[in-house]
Design an enzyme around this catalytic site. Structure first.
Site, PDB file in Angstrom:
ATOM      1  N   TRP A 140       0.856  -1.194  -0.170  1.00  0.00           N
ATOM      2  CA  TRP A 140       0.164  -0.178  -0.037  1.00  0.00           C
ATOM      3  C   TRP A 140       0.839   1.301   0.061  1.00  0.00           C
ATOM      4  O   TRP A 140       0.313   2.350  -0.268  1.00  0.00           O
ATOM      5  CB  TRP A 140      -0.896   0.261   1.159  1.00  0.00           C
ATOM      6  CG  TRP A 140      -0.325  -0.142   2.572  1.00  0.00           C
ATOM      7  CD1 TRP A 140       0.300   0.472   3.286  1.00  0.00           C
ATOM      8  CD2 TRP A 140      -0.126  -1.735   3.002  1.00  0.00           C
ATOM      9  NE1 TRP A 140       0.644  -0.458   4.274  1.00  0.00           N
ATOM     10  CE2 TRP A 140       0.516  -1.373   4.343  1.00  0.00           C
ATOM     11  CE3 TRP A 140      -0.760  -3.094   2.636  1.00  0.00           C
ATOM     12  CZ2 TRP A 140       0.660  -2.675   5.186  1.00  0.00           C
ATOM     13  CZ3 TRP A 140      -0.373  -4.022   3.505  1.00  0.00           C
ATOM     14  CH2 TRP A 140       0.421  -3.944   4.800  1.00  0.00           C
ATOM     15  N   ARG A 141       2.192   1.140   0.004  1.00  0.00           N
ATOM     16  CA  ARG A 141       2.939   2.335  -0.024  1.00  0.00           C
ATOM     17  C   ARG A 141       3.516   2.564  -1.466  1.00  0.00           C
ATOM     18  O   ARG A 141       4.342   3.531  -1.728  1.00  0.00           O
ATOM     19  CB  ARG A 141       4.193   2.087   0.788  1.00  0.00           C
ATOM     20  CG  ARG A 141       4.051   2.282   2.269  1.00  0.00           C
ATOM     21  CD  ARG A 141       5.269   2.132   3.228  1.00  0.00           C
ATOM     22  NE  ARG A 141       4.670   2.329   4.516  1.00  0.00           N
ATOM     23  CZ  ARG A 141       5.368   1.906   5.480  1.00  0.00           C
ATOM     24  NH1 ARG A 141       6.644   1.400   5.591  1.00  0.00           N
ATOM     25  NH2 ARG A 141       4.747   2.223   6.953  1.00  0.00           N
ATOM     26  N   GLU A 173      -5.607   0.866   5.687  1.00  0.00           N
ATOM     27  CA  GLU A 173      -5.621   1.352   7.043  1.00  0.00           C
ATOM     28  C   GLU A 173      -6.695   0.654   7.658  1.00  0.00           C
ATOM     29  O   GLU A 173      -6.654   0.504   9.029  1.00  0.00           O
ATOM     30  CB  GLU A 173      -6.067   3.063   7.011  1.00  0.00           C
ATOM     31  CG  GLU A 173      -4.970   3.892   6.386  1.00  0.00           C
ATOM     32  CD  GLU A 173      -3.707   3.823   7.535  1.00  0.00           C
ATOM     33  OE1 GLU A 173      -3.779   3.644   8.767  1.00  0.00           O
ATOM     34  OE2 GLU A 173      -2.670   3.583   7.147  1.00  0.00           O
ATOM     35  N   GLY A 221     -11.029 -10.926  11.205  1.00  0.00           N
ATOM     36  CA  GLY A 221     -11.839 -10.471  12.635  1.00  0.00           C
ATOM     37  C   GLY A 221     -12.297  -9.241  12.697  1.00  0.00           C
ATOM     38  O   GLY A 221     -12.094  -8.437  11.563  1.00  0.00           O
ATOM     39  N   TYR A 239      -8.794   8.874  13.585  1.00  0.00           N
ATOM     40  CA  TYR A 239      -7.580   8.075  13.057  1.00  0.00           C
ATOM     41  C   TYR A 239      -7.622   7.774  11.481  1.00  0.00           C
ATOM     42  O   TYR A 239      -6.869   7.999  10.976  1.00  0.00           O
ATOM     43  CB  TYR A 239      -7.091   6.777  13.778  1.00  0.00           C
ATOM     44  CG  TYR A 239      -5.851   6.039  13.227  1.00  0.00           C
ATOM     45  CD1 TYR A 239      -4.653   6.475  13.477  1.00  0.00           C
ATOM     46  CD2 TYR A 239      -6.342   5.168  12.251  1.00  0.00           C
ATOM     47  CE1 TYR A 239      -3.695   5.681  12.531  1.00  0.00           C
ATOM     48  CE2 TYR A 239      -5.337   4.503  11.486  1.00  0.00           C
ATOM     49  CZ  TYR A 239      -3.877   4.950  11.730  1.00  0.00           C
ATOM     50  OH  TYR A 239      -2.939   4.346  10.772  1.00  0.00           O
ATOM     51  N   ASP A 295      -2.109   6.349  16.715  1.00  0.00           N
ATOM     52  CA  ASP A 295      -2.466   5.327  16.803  1.00  0.00           C
ATOM     53  C   ASP A 295      -1.511   4.657  17.879  1.00  0.00           C
ATOM     54  O   ASP A 295      -0.759   5.524  18.663  1.00  0.00           O
ATOM     55  CB  ASP A 295      -2.267   4.219  15.444  1.00  0.00           C
ATOM     56  CG  ASP A 295      -0.853   4.041  15.244  1.00  0.00           C
ATOM     57  OD1 ASP A 295       0.041   4.828  15.593  1.00  0.00           O
ATOM     58  OD2 ASP A 295      -0.351   3.156  14.433  1.00  0.00           O
ATOM     59  N   CYS A 322      11.248   2.467  18.329  1.00  0.00           N
ATOM     60  CA  CYS A 322      10.725   2.725  19.621  1.00  0.00           C
ATOM     61  C   CYS A 322       9.604   1.605  19.993  1.00  0.00           C
ATOM     62  O   CYS A 322       8.255   1.980  20.144  1.00  0.00           O
ATOM     63  CB  CYS A 322      10.014   4.178  19.222  1.00  0.00           C
ATOM     64  SG  CYS A 322       9.871   4.700  21.167  1.00  0.00           S
ATOM     65  N   CYS A 339      17.083   2.660  21.166  1.00  0.00           N
ATOM     66  CA  CYS A 339      17.553   4.069  21.221  1.00  0.00           C
ATOM     67  C   CYS A 339      18.623   4.701  20.807  1.00  0.00           C
ATOM     68  O   CYS A 339      18.705   5.701  20.484  1.00  0.00           O
ATOM     69  CB  CYS A 339      17.349   4.589  22.798  1.00  0.00           C
ATOM     70  SG  CYS A 339      15.818   4.233  23.722  1.00  0.00           S
TER      71      CYS A 339
HETATM   72 FE1  SF4 Z   1      11.832   5.765  21.465  1.00  0.00          FE
HETATM   73 FE2  SF4 Z   1      14.409   5.503  22.416  1.00  0.00          FE
HETATM   74 FE3  SF4 Z   1      13.705   7.049  20.151  1.00  0.00          FE
HETATM   75 FE4  SF4 Z   1      12.996   7.835  22.745  1.00  0.00          FE
HETATM   76  S1  SF4 Z   1      15.187   7.596  21.860  1.00  0.00           S
HETATM   77  S2  SF4 Z   1      11.824   7.827  20.753  1.00  0.00           S
HETATM   78  S3  SF4 Z   1      12.375   5.946  23.612  1.00  0.00           S
HETATM   79  S4  SF4 Z   1      13.472   4.862  20.669  1.00  0.00           S
END
Ligand code: SF4
Length: 349
Positions: free
Chosen positions: A22-23, A35, A79, A118, A136, A189, A196
């Site tokens: 879909w991209r 979506e 579902g 959304y 979301d 994330c 991070c």
């Molecule tokens: Fe998420 Fe870590 Fe990036 Fe902060 S630094 S947005 S906690 S992945």
């Protein structure tokens, strides 16, 4: 301080985004389909469903011309059938009132069945590049960490999250920006073990600075309810008896084998007998245990004990009660638990 946030995120997205079917399109109908499918369902599951759907219903006109039964069959296994029923209803309105085109007006879109904030934001920003924010589960978690917000990830957080999003929303390529934020939540994330050190926006992240990224958002323990039910397999020659569920409520309009929940204090065979009498007005003569099937929903787990049943009389046949052979099961949309039963029945037939 957030001056380059969207550029940093967008640069990362261009290099790292997953190549998803879909991209490759800006067709509002196809984006809308993806979506809706992606709500409550993982990307890996949706890909095959999306590709098949677009082959069967390449345009909104093809969708509206198909009977609801055919549409539900294409959806079987995803579902949350209200999603597809609303899409079907909204498509019909779009054909009748907007020549089959999704209007660019968010107020009109919001008035259509199944369009909450959304879906409205995602479809309009991705298809038409309209400056709309979207929230979301991924976006909520990412922004809660960026802002180091306290609490669980629920919609009460959304006003704060939206303020943040309005500050960083770019003037152009809004759809890409929105997808980038969701992609960051899916790939970097993540709810557990966010990466991070390779996050493109870690310099803006308060949770990371405070080393609290694993503690935000707080986690609410899920209570999973167990439901036990009995299922009656009634056979005539090489055909099986199935019935259509009511048009309202859980799994509405889908087809299933007779049976139901075991009441407190009931033996399974007592429950089978009661359900057959209540649902079909027939008396159970004898039953033979075949197998168990388990199926998981978001809030509960269902255990189905399946019995082959002999009756004193045949159940009545009408538009919502049918005898169906293995070959013809594919014409009847069914919940996943029933589809699992058919799979097992084929093995022992
Ligand atoms: Fe998420 Fe870590 Fe990036 Fe902060 S630094 S947005 S906690 S992945």
């Amino acid at each position: 301080m957030l001056k380059n946030f969207s550029q940093d995120l967008s640069r990362w997205y261009i290099k790292n985004r997953r190549d998803l079917p879909w991209r490759h399109t800006k067709d509002p109908y196809k984006i809308w389909v993806s979506e809706i499918m992606l709500q409550q369902t993982s990307v890996s599951t949706v890909i095959a469903y999306y590709e098949r759907w677009i082959k069967v219903f390449p345009t909104i006109h093809d969708l509206v011309q198909a009977p609801l039964q055919t549409v539900l069959k294409q959806w079987q296994g995803l579902g949350y059938y209200n999603r597809v029923k609303n899409m079907y209803k909204a498509s019909d309105i779009l054909i009748r009132e907007h020549k089959g085109v999704l209007p660019k007006d968010p107020l009109i879109i919001r008035s259509l069945p199944g369009f909450g904030p959304y879906t409205t934001g995602s479809v309009l920003s991705i298809a038409y590049d309209m400056p709309l924010t979207i929230i979301d589960a991924n976006v909520r978690r990412v922004v809660m960490r960026l802002m180091a917000l306290d609490g669980i990830a629920d919609t009460k957080q959304d006003p704060e999250i939206n303020k943040f999003l309005l500050k960083v929303l770019p003037k152009k390529n809004v759809g890409d920006f929105n997808q980038a934020l969701m992609e960051l939540g899916a790939l970097v994330c993540r709810s557990k073990e966010p990466i991070c050190n390779s996050c493109p926006v870690n310099k803006y992240c308060l949770a990371y600075k405070m080393n609290k990224q694993e503690l935000i958002p707080k986690v609410k323990k899920k209570v999973i309810k167990n439901i036990h039910a009995v299922i009656a397999i009634i056979k005539k020659d090489d055909r099986y008896f199935i019935q259509k569920r009511a048009s309202k409520g859980l799994l509405a309009d889908l087809w299933e084998f007779p049976g139901g929940k075991i009441e407190a204090g009931e033996l399974k065979v007592q429950s089978l007998s009661r359900e057959l009498l209540e649902e079909l007005e027939v008396d159970l003569k004898s039953s033979k245990y075949l197998f168990d099937v388990n199926h998981f929903y978001t809030q509960f787990k269902v255990n189905l004990s399946v019995y082959e049943c002999q009756l004193f009389s045949e159940p009545k046949i009408d538009a919502t009660h049918k005898w169906v052979s293995f070959k013809d099961f594919s014409k009847y949309p069914m919940p996943s638990g029933s589809a699992k039963i058919i799979h097992k029945l084929k093995k022992i037939a």
